[in-house]
Design an enzyme around this catalytic site. Structure first.
Site, PDB file in Angstrom:
ATOM      1  N   ASP A 387     -13.081  -2.619  -9.869  1.00  0.00           N
ATOM      2  CA  ASP A 387     -14.292  -2.354 -10.446  1.00  0.00           C
ATOM      3  C   ASP A 387     -13.543  -1.558 -11.506  1.00  0.00           C
ATOM      4  OD1 ASP A 387     -16.658  -2.421  -9.559  1.00  0.00           O
ATOM      5  OD2 ASP A 387     -16.583  -1.417  -7.916  1.00  0.00           O
ATOM      6  N   TYR A 468     -22.934   1.090  -6.913  1.00  0.00           N
ATOM      7  CA  TYR A 468     -22.381   2.186  -5.548  1.00  0.00           C
ATOM      8  C   TYR A 468     -21.535   3.802  -6.522  1.00  0.00           C
ATOM      9  CZ  TYR A 468     -21.747  -0.775  -1.712  1.00  0.00           C
ATOM     10  OH  TYR A 468     -22.161  -0.984  -0.382  1.00  0.00           O
ATOM     11  N   HIS A 527     -19.575  -7.463   3.324  1.00  0.00           N
ATOM     12  CA  HIS A 527     -18.405  -7.611   2.215  1.00  0.00           C
ATOM     13  C   HIS A 527     -17.254  -6.407   3.108  1.00  0.00           C
ATOM     14  CE1 HIS A 527     -21.762  -4.502   1.651  1.00  0.00           C
ATOM     15  NE2 HIS A 527     -20.769  -3.740   0.749  1.00  0.00           N
ATOM     16  N   ASP A 538       8.714  10.470  -3.068  1.00  0.00           N
ATOM     17  CA  ASP A 538       9.668  11.338  -3.207  1.00  0.00           C
ATOM     18  C   ASP A 538      10.100  12.446  -2.041  1.00  0.00           C
ATOM     19  OD1 ASP A 538      10.351  10.202  -5.874  1.00  0.00           O
ATOM     20  OD2 ASP A 538       9.566  11.418  -7.374  1.00  0.00           O
ATOM     21  N   GLU A 582      11.779  -4.983   1.178  1.00  0.00           N
ATOM     22  CA  GLU A 582      10.173  -4.447   0.567  1.00  0.00           C
ATOM     23  C   GLU A 582       8.729  -5.834   1.382  1.00  0.00           C
ATOM     24  OE1 GLU A 582      10.612  -3.825  -4.194  1.00  0.00           O
ATOM     25  OE2 GLU A 582      10.089  -6.141  -4.167  1.00  0.00           O
ATOM     26  N   GLU A 681      12.937  -6.469  -2.554  1.00  0.00           N
ATOM     27  CA  GLU A 681      14.651  -5.693  -2.464  1.00  0.00           C
ATOM     28  C   GLU A 681      14.852  -5.038  -1.254  1.00  0.00           C
ATOM     29  OE1 GLU A 681      15.123  -4.896  -6.976  1.00  0.00           O
ATOM     30  OE2 GLU A 681      12.710  -4.857  -6.686  1.00  0.00           O
ATOM     31  N   LEU A 688      10.721   4.995  -3.407  1.00  0.00           N
ATOM     32  CA  LEU A 688      10.277   3.990  -3.199  1.00  0.00           C
ATOM     33  C   LEU A 688       9.175   4.158  -3.442  1.00  0.00           C
ATOM     34  CD1 LEU A 688      11.300   4.455   0.783  1.00  0.00           C
ATOM     35  CD2 LEU A 688      12.228   2.974  -0.643  1.00  0.00           C
ATOM     36  N   HIS A 698     -17.906  -3.763   5.445  1.00  0.00           N
ATOM     37  CA  HIS A 698     -18.930  -3.236   5.510  1.00  0.00           C
ATOM     38  C   HIS A 698     -20.219  -4.430   6.106  1.00  0.00           C
ATOM     39  CE1 HIS A 698     -22.428  -0.534   3.038  1.00  0.00           C
ATOM     40  NE2 HIS A 698     -22.761  -1.526   4.485  1.00  0.00           N
TER      41      HIS A 698
END
Length: 843
Positions: A387, A468, A527, A538, A582, A681, A688, A698
């Site tokens: 969207d 929507y 959906h 932080d 990660e 990494e 981060l 739904h």
């Protein structure tokens, strides 16, 4: 200019690109309602942000200067002033500064980072069309201003995507001509036709389509006929069960062709084959999906007597307790402070979120909103929407005072530049403090009862994208918690329920593979809503580690259990493990894991590592990730949807987002490929960023007719202090009452009954409040409602007449409905507006 923005090479030739239909449609002239502004002392000229907002969107003067500069200064863009051809600028907005520069400015209050603009152009080269991103700056335009390819924040290394359409008007005309050429078929099967000559015909058919294949400028899409839904905008629940396949190999309209037709489970090679089949006596016609009062969101006919009595409302008796600098978009409330910023694609974001002047989150905001369908017919089987492509910021329409937000809320506008013009969405953001129906804290003891009100601050916007409406709240609590909450409402995108006309068959419960029958010829389609947000954490600085704390069963022997427990005791304990690389994470079953963003180098008064916990918040349950594996339609455009949340090493200056709104036009080779960002990494004691998803699986039912209800579609994620403070900081700010219950029991209690501690406690409270609010054992902490309270009628029932006064010739609906005017979800044949040349357009 920032060093990290310097490109390798020279400016890309401008003879590359054009538009997608949606972007041009969104540039229509639109006059917005006037602002309903509640003037308060808190937002007066006395309150000022500590610094000029470095994330503030370009104002009208800045955007106009850039637009003029690009048209009048010799450059390689080769811009045209002809709205029907040539290269066009359709979007100008702020290119947000790098985090390193913004943080240095916010901490030192030295020179503000240079202002740069992101400029998108629609460009044509031979029969190919492209959309190209440039960066223009420093601003204001001068001899030092540069026009450079905007590539540093796209890990694809490109600054463009190819578009399959070069002429929006040709696409609209073609779609209408398909319906007109098949008018005998639609009249026979659907009892109606398309009608470009009578745009107010309530029985007219409109056309919707979605791409089933999109790559390198070629798209294959399925088109379906819908009822107009003229009165209630209900066309997405009025599918008619007739479909045609479109092949668009390139931007040149001369190459566009129609293919197979689909009706009642049968594929026909072309419309001629369908015409011949209709003549057969064995041909079966399907029940019609007709509009009616069942699709209206309002019921003005029936009512309970109590409906005529106004319900309870929230009021703000003595003015707001938050402080707002309107010019800078800066808010301060109960220890929190932050800046607001908007963007055309991603709507509202918050920056530099602090508590007691210490930054906790640098950026918190929307990245992308995905809806992915499944079904048993050509449209629903691969239907999906990203969207931001349609502009969730430019679709932040006016909130309705007193209904969308309490009557005492304050409102801010959202402005943006598109197609050479500046537009303003009035009342696009509301800010208000609210008191929950449940206390923040309470306790009843032998001696006393204490209860505290739960008040919190809400910053709200609503983005209406086609059928929507997405309500997004950023909520701040007295204890330092922050919640991001999503609610959805509006019309579902329904599927046609294929049943022979005049011969309804009994409902077969075994056919509910994709949804449920909810009306005569209407079926639901399951959906997933997966809406991605970014939280640049932080916590006590930028050296953070994500710790996964698991609550696990345990068998252990304790010396003190013997001899009563002969073996091990079955119990539980916590296991703490750092997430070292990660990765993507999911909310655990039974909530047995906690995700903590910790500051390893910082501890509270008790020696515990300071942290914020990330957890599912209030709503209908855990937010969802995408069910579909390796989506055929999405390709690589939304790989962030595969998990509930992701933790990455932050590269804010060249990986500023998880997505790009133009990924929709290049799903196999997106401008931003999220998987490439998750490259393994190490993330211990690093800056981060967390990407998290809201949404739901739904499966609409009959209760979604006519509209999905918000309280059944809500999801949220909360950021909660976890040993971050030395104690619950809400104690100093919350309001409530402490009642001495001992007076009820008389004064005959013995002094040795353990009440000494309570007496000491009472005396401390009394001294703190100067003993002047003691009313027979009732002591209030915080303010009381003691003076007269005047609530204006305007606050209870705001004047909404401006919504009609400034609605010009259908332009409100034209812009709202234009979100369906791109490659996906194109609706043609209902609304009317004018382009700059005065030509009438039929949506």
């Amino acid at each position: 200019m920032m060093a990290s923005w310097r490109p390798m090479g020279i400016v890309v030739s401008a003879l590359i690109i054009f538009s997608s239909i949606a972007y041009l449609l969104l540039s229509l002239t639109f006059i917005h309602p006037i602002r309903h502004q509640h003037t308060t002392a808190a937002s007066s000229s006395h309150f000022r942000a500590p610094a000029i907002n470095p994330f503030a969107e370009l104002d009208g003067a800045e955007a106009s200067q850039i637009y003029t500069f690009l048209h009048q200064t010799p450059n390689s863009l080769n811009l045209s002033t002809d709205t029907r051809g040539g290269n066009q600028i359709y979007l100008i907005e702020l290119l947000r500064p790098n985090k390193t520069d913004a943080v240095e400015y916010l901490e030192s209050h030295k020179a503000r980072p240079d202002r740069w603009a992101r400029v998108s152009s629609l460009e044509i080269h031979d029969d190919d069309a492209f959309i190209v991103d440039y960066m223009v700056g420093p601003l204001p335009p001068s001899n030092d201003t540069q026009i450079l390819p905007l590539e540093y924040n796209h890990n694809s290394g490109r600054n463009y995507v190819q578009s399959p359409v070069s002429d929006v008007f040709a696409m609209l005309d073609w779609a209408l001509s398909i319906g007109e050429n098949a008018s005998d078929i639609t009249q026979e099967l659907l009892g109606a036709t398309t009608n470009r000559d009578d745009l107010d015909d309530p029985d007219v058919l409109v056309i919707g389509c979605r791409p089933s294949f999109l790559h390198a400028g070629r798209t294959v899409q399925w088109l379906e006929f819908f009822g107009s839904g003229m009165d209630s905008d209900s066309r997405s629940i009025l599918p008619q069960g007739l479909y045609v396949k479109l092949d668009i190999p390139g931007a040149n309209p001369a190459t566009w062709t129609t293919g197979q037709w689909f009706y009642n489970g049968i594929l026909y090679d072309n419309e001629t084959a369908l015409r011949e089949a209709i003549k057969s006596p064995d041909f079966v016609k399907l029940e019609l999906n007709q509009d009616g009062s069942w699709s209206d969101t309002e019921d003005f006919e029936t009512s309970f007597p109590e409906r005529d009595m106004p319900p309870p409302l929230s009021i703000q008796p003595y003015g707001p307790r938050y402080h707002l600098d309107r010019k800078e978009g800066f808010i301060s409330w109960m220890g929190f402070s932050f800046y607001l910023a908007t963007a055309q694609a991603t709507a509202l974001s918050l920056f530099d979120i602090r508590y007691n002047n210490t930054r906790m989150i640098y950026e918190l905001g929307l990245q992308e909103a995905l809806a992915h369908y499944a079904g048993v017919e050509p449209l629903q089987s691969g239907l999906e929407f990203l969207d931001t492509f349609f502009g969730m910021g430019s679709m932040m329409f006016s909130l309705v005072p007193g209904v969308d937000c309490p009557g005492h809320a304050e409102y801010l506008d959202m402005s943006y530049h598109k197609g050479g013009k500046m537009y303003t969405n009035r009342n696009a953001i509301c800010i208000f403090e609210y008191t929950s129906d449940a206390p923040l804290q309470r306790h009843t003891s032998t001696f006393s009862a204490t209860v505290s009100r739960n008040t919190y601050l809400v910053v709200r916007s609503v983005s209406t994208v086609g059928n929507y409406d997405y309500t997004i709240d950023y909520i701040f609590y007295l204890d330092g918690s922050i919640e991001v909450k999503l609610r959805a409402s509006g019309y579902i995108f329904g599927a046609f329920h294929a049943e022979p006309r005049g011969h309804p068959e009994p409902h077969d419960g075994h056919t509910n593979e994709y949804g449920y029958r909810i009306h005569d010829a209407l079926h639901t389609s399951m959906h997933d809503h997966v809406v991605n947000f970014k939280a640049d954490m932080d916590i006590c600085g930028t050296s953070n580690t994500l710790v996964r704390t698991s609550i696990e069963p345990l068998q252990r022997t304790y010396d003190w259990d013997k001899p009563e427990v002969s073996g091990v005791r079955n119990t539980m304990h916590m296991v703490h493990k750092s997430v070292t690389h990660e990765t993507g994470l999911n909310w655990p079953s039974n909530s047995h894991d906690m995700y903590l963003v910790t500051a390893p180098g910082s501890v509270n008064k008790w020696g515990e590592t300071r942290a914020y916990r990330i957890q599912p918040g209030t709503g209908m349950g855990n937010p969802a990730h995408l069910t579909i594996l390796n989506s055929t339609t999405l390709g690589r455009s939304a790989l962030w949807s595969a998990n509930d949340l992701w933790v990455l090493k932050n590269h804010p200056d060249n990986e500023p987002a998880s997505a790009h709104h133009l990924n929709y036009l290049a799903p196999l080779e997106p401008l931003v490929d999220f998987e490439a960002m998750v490259d393994g990494e190490e993330i211990e004691e690093e800056d981060l960023v967390v990407y998290f998803n809201l949404g739901s699986h739904h499966v609409p039912s009959s209760q979604d007719i006519p509209n999905t209800l918000m309280h059944t579609s809500a999801s949220s994620v909360m950021f909660v202090p976890f040993n971050y403070f030395d104690y619950d900081v809400s104690r100093a700010m919350r309001q409530g009452v402490r009642i001495d219950r001992r007076r009820e029991a008389g004064k005959s209690m013995s002094k040795n009954d353990g009440s000494d501690k309570e007496e000491v406690r009472k005396s401390r409270v009394a001294r703190a409040e100067n003993e002047n609010k003691d009313d027979e054992g009732v002591k209030y902490f915080g303010a009381r409602y003691e003076g007269p309270v005047t609530v204006s009628e305007k606050m209870l029932s705001p004047d909404l007449s401006h919504y009609m006064k400034e609605r010009l010739d259908g332009q409100w609906k034209a812009v709202r409905n234009s979100v369906g005017g791109g490659l996906p979800g194109l609706f043609v044949g209902k609304e009317r507006a004018e382009d700059d040349g005065g030509r009438r357009l039929d949506w």
